[in-house]
Scaffold this active site. Sequence first.
Site, short mmCIF file in Angstrom:
data_model
loop_
_atom_site.label_atom_id
_atom_site.label_comp_id
_atom_site.label_asym_id
_atom_site.label_seq_id
_atom_site.Cartn_x
_atom_site.Cartn_y
_atom_site.Cartn_z
N TYR A 125 -23.30 -27.75 16.87
CA TYR A 125 -22.06 -28.53 16.80
C TYR A 125 -22.00 -29.57 17.92
O TYR A 125 -21.38 -30.63 17.79
CB TYR A 125 -20.85 -27.60 16.82
CG TYR A 125 -19.60 -28.20 16.21
CD1 TYR A 125 -19.57 -28.59 14.87
CD2 TYR A 125 -18.46 -28.41 16.97
CE1 TYR A 125 -18.44 -29.15 14.30
CE2 TYR A 125 -17.31 -28.96 16.42
CZ TYR A 125 -17.31 -29.33 15.09
OH TYR A 125 -16.18 -29.88 14.53
N LYS A 182 -14.10 -32.30 20.09
CA LYS A 182 -12.96 -31.45 19.65
C LYS A 182 -12.20 -30.90 20.86
O LYS A 182 -10.97 -30.77 20.81
CB LYS A 182 -13.45 -30.30 18.76
CG LYS A 182 -13.92 -30.73 17.37
CD LYS A 182 -12.86 -31.41 16.53
CE LYS A 182 -13.30 -31.59 15.09
NZ LYS A 182 -12.42 -32.50 14.34
#
Length: 260
Positions: free
Chosen positions: A160, A167
Amino acid sequence: MNLSLEGKTYVVMGVANKRSIAWGIAQSLSQAGARLIFTYGGERMEKNVRTLADSLEQEHSLVYPCDITDDAEIEKTFQQIKDEVGTIHGLAHCIAFANKEELDGDYLNTTRDGFMLAHNISSYSLTAVAKVIRELDLMREGGSIVTMTYLGGEKVVKNYNVMGVAKASLDASVRYLANDFGKENIRVNAISAGPMRTLSAKGIGGFNEVIKEMEEKAPLRRPVTQEEVGDTALFLMSDMARGITGELIHVDGGYNKVGL
Ligand code: NAD
């Protein structure tokens, strides 16, 4: 208090196709009686978004382009929205992007440009839109802003990478924006969704393994659905959630709670 959004207007940003989380949110809000306005990023998306918007039971579809990296376009789009409807009561921000080659292997391989791109589109975009909403006084009756985040911003999730760091920045923005907007009775929250097979998710290395892990280890032993995320967004948009702001709500079958 109830979940009805009758007489209220919401902007949904980030529908790419029928698998988009934004589309799940749009369906839940529409079923609750909301009037919806859609924005899309890039001409390639327009046809899909118009077709989906027309499929809802709305008086007439309002669909506008809005490349989230372009401040002038954001201002133009939201000015057009103001001219059309006057006031909005909520915004669903479902937008993210990072270079595919940086969503595989070591985080250390992130380039400066890739880092800036991911943060610009996936995090700053929320603040950019929030600013314009304030400048145009678009939520003058109070409102609710909901963005989409992922566990990779709180913990290390394989592949990720830079999106996780973006995020984390988005999650922090939610708290700061919640504080800025609270006095205007505008709430800002994030939904941390479990992994779902969308266009964006296809770009993340080893995504099938992540879904398998959900089936084996999440307390609910299954991936979550677009509808489940949509219904949580509906709750956050409604008066039922009037005391909740600056919060990150996991809709992930409990996966984030499992330690081993
Ligand atoms: P999606 O590909 O359907 O949606 C992503 C959207 O971002 C697309 O509509 C795309 O057009 C838009 N976008 C990208 N760059 C843009 C730009 N410059 N201007 C305007 N729009 C732009 O995928 P999705 O999974 O529905 O993603 C929606 C949100 O949900 C993202 O923030 C994503 O990180 C988040 N999320 C997804 C998952 C998942 O597993 N799919 C899990 C948790 C969170």
